[in-house]
Structure formats: structure tokens, C-alpha cells
Write a protein that holds these residues in place. Structure first.
Motif, PDB file in Angstrom:
ATOM      1  N   GLU A 242      -7.366  -4.867   2.988  1.00 18.53           N
ATOM      2  CA  GLU A 242      -8.032  -3.931   3.896  1.00 18.53           C
ATOM      3  C   GLU A 242      -9.520  -3.837   3.589  1.00 18.53           C
ATOM      4  O   GLU A 242     -10.349  -3.708   4.502  1.00 18.53           O
TER       5      GLU A 242
ATOM      6  N   ASN B 128       0.098  -5.113  -5.365  1.00 14.50           N
ATOM      7  CA  ASN B 128      -0.642  -3.900  -5.055  1.00 14.50           C
ATOM      8  C   ASN B 128      -2.115  -4.208  -4.788  1.00 14.50           C
ATOM      9  O   ASN B 128      -2.716  -3.704  -3.826  1.00 14.50           O
ATOM     10  N   THR B 129      -2.684  -5.077  -5.620  1.00 16.44           N
ATOM     11  CA  THR B 129      -4.085  -5.479  -5.448  1.00 16.44           C
ATOM     12  C   THR B 129      -4.289  -6.202  -4.129  1.00 16.44           C
ATOM     13  O   THR B 129      -5.234  -5.912  -3.375  1.00 16.44           O
TER      14      THR B 129
ATOM     15  N   ARG C  90       0.823  -1.215   0.000  1.00 11.60           N
ATOM     16  CA  ARG C  90       0.000   0.000   0.000  1.00 11.60           C
ATOM     17  C   ARG C  90       0.852   1.259   0.000  1.00 11.60           C
ATOM     18  O   ARG C  90       0.478   2.269  -0.596  1.00 11.60           O
TER      19      ARG C  90
ATOM     20  N   TYR D  82      -4.156  -3.737  -1.044  1.00 16.95           N
ATOM     21  CA  TYR D  82      -5.321  -2.864  -0.875  1.00 16.95           C
ATOM     22  C   TYR D  82      -6.600  -3.658  -0.610  1.00 16.95           C
ATOM     23  O   TYR D  82      -7.411  -3.272   0.233  1.00 16.95           O
ATOM     24  N   THR D  83      -6.783  -4.747  -1.344  1.00 23.03           N
ATOM     25  CA  THR D  83      -8.024  -5.502  -1.155  1.00 23.03           C
ATOM     26  C   THR D  83      -8.049  -6.217   0.188  1.00 23.03           C
ATOM     27  O   THR D  83      -9.130  -6.529   0.698  1.00 23.03           O
TER      28      THR D  83
ATOM     29  N   PHE E 266     -12.113  -0.838  -7.020  1.00 24.51           N
ATOM     30  CA  PHE E 266     -10.659  -0.936  -7.052  1.00 24.51           C
ATOM     31  C   PHE E 266     -10.175  -1.603  -8.334  1.00 24.51           C
ATOM     32  O   PHE E 266      -9.091  -1.289  -8.838  1.00 24.51           O
TER      33      PHE E 266
END
Length: 220
Positions: free
Chosen positions: A106, A99-100, A64, A103-104, A153
Motif C-alpha cells: 500500500e 506482514n511487511t 494487513r 503493508y508496504t 515501517f
């Protein structure tokens, strides 16, 4: 009056569409890897083991905290110094999946925490195992809450594939730059690429809004 080279743009379309197809493929691959990875990280952050929690938190915070561009550069240009070499497409999928996942994780964790305490108490009252309770009660409800945010997202990850031109992946923006460098018609080439992005992102955004409304009605 500006003479827009419409005939040239039409002639570029096959090449631009090939780039768009690659962008979509990389997006789908990154989501297919990244979202399950995010689920594992979300569960890992809530694990009882301090080591597991700490490891997952480090992976999440790096994923993140570092921009997607830095992850791309690190994996494609940095890892070869350690003897790990990837093609531009594999490096792009690896970076965007990381990256995915970060973020996902969270997003999914927030969805899991939104499940009413009564549901969790019911799992304990029925003497269900932790895995069965998670599988049959917590995950279905938590993921239903997380779906709209995950879809939103996904659009950002598709847009992030435009950064992959920096590692020579022949996606849409790379094709547009290549056309611009050979014809010196950068403006129409990049404009055409932007329109192609919009043709996917705008309907996708409308779909996300529709799903959010449906989810809102369901929750009520």
C-alpha cells in the motif's frame, strides 16, 4: 531505596546482545523478502487481469487485517497440521515478510500513484513499453516518495520481532524472559531489553525524520 542489580545486568549483556543480534537479522531478512514482495503486490493490484488483482488483494488484506501475532501462530503452530513444519526463525521470517509485503504494497502503491500524470503521458508519447516506462520513469519517482514511509515501517517490523518469543525464537525478549525466570529479576532484565530496543529505534526514528525532510525539500 531500590537496589538495582547493575552487576547482574552487565553479566546478562552477552546473552541479551545475542538475542538483539537475532532480532536484527530476522528484521533484515523480513524486509529483504517483504519489500520486493510488496512491490509485486502493488503492481498486481493494478494489473489488468481480474484474477491477478483479486489474488493480490486477498494476500494484502489478510496480511494487513491479521495481527502479526496471529500470522506467527498460524505459520508456526497451524501449518504443521498440513504437513508443513518450520523452525521458529524461518516461521518468524515468513510471517513478518507476509506482514511487511502487505503493508508496504500500500505504501508503494501510494508512491506510484503520486507520480504526476504528465510523466505517465510522457511515457506513452515516447512509445515506451509498459515495462520500460515502469522501470525507468514510474518506479524511480514513486519509490523515492515511498522511502520515508518504508523506513518508518521497518522500525515497526523490528519492534514486532518481540512477538517472536511466543514461538520460542531466542530473540531479545525471549532471552530477557529466560533470565527473569531463572533469577526472578524480571524488572531489570526487561528494562535492559527495552533499553537495547530504544538504542536502535531512537536513532532509526531520527534517521527517518531526516530522510523525510530531505524528501520534502526534493519534492519542492
Amino acid at each position: 531505596m531500590i537496589d538495582f542489580p547493575i552487576d547482574d545486568v552487565i553479566s546478562w549483556m552477552p546473552e541479551l546482545l545475542d538475542g538483539l543480534a537475532l532480532s536484527v537479522k530476522v528484521t533484515l531478512a523480513s524486509l529483504a523478502i517483504g519489500i520486493p514482495f510488496g512491490l509485486l503486490l502493488a503492481l498486481g493490484v493494478q494489473a489488468k487481469s481480474k484474477f491477478t488483482r483479486g489474488l493480490c488483494l486477498v494476500i494484502v488484506e489478510i496480511g494487513r487485517g491479521a495481527p502479526a501475532l496471529i500470522l506467527l501462530q498460524f505459520i508456526y503452530f497451524g501449518l504443521p497440521s498440513a504437513g508443513i513444519t518450520m523452525t521458529s526463525i524461518v516461521a518468524a521470517i515468513a510471517a513478518l515478510s507476509w506482514n511487511t509485503g502487505a503493508y508496504t504494497s500500500e505504501i508503494i502503491r501510494a508512491g506510484l500513484e503520486s507520480v504526476p500524470a504528465g510523466q505517465k503521458e510522457a511515457v506513452m508519447a515516447l512509445n515506451m513499453s509498459r515495462i520500460d516506462g515502469l522501470r525507468y520513469v514510474i518506479l524511480p519517482q514513486g519509490l523515492r516518495v515511498a522511502v520515508p514511509a518504508l523506513l518508518g515501517f521497518s522500525i515497526l517490523i523490528f519492534q514486532a520481532t518481540s512477538l517472536c518469543f511466543t514461538i520460542a525464537m531466542p530473540e531479545l525478549i525471549s532471552r530477557a524472559y529466560e533470565i527473569g525466570s531463572t533469577t526472578f529479576l524480571y524488572f531489570p532484565a526487561l528494562l535492559a531489553a527495552g533499553i537495547l530496543y530504544a538504542m536502535i529505534c531512537i536513532p532509526a526514528s531520527m534517521l527517518v525524520s531526516w530522510v523525510e525532510k530531505r524528501a520534502g525539500r526534493f519534492s519542492r
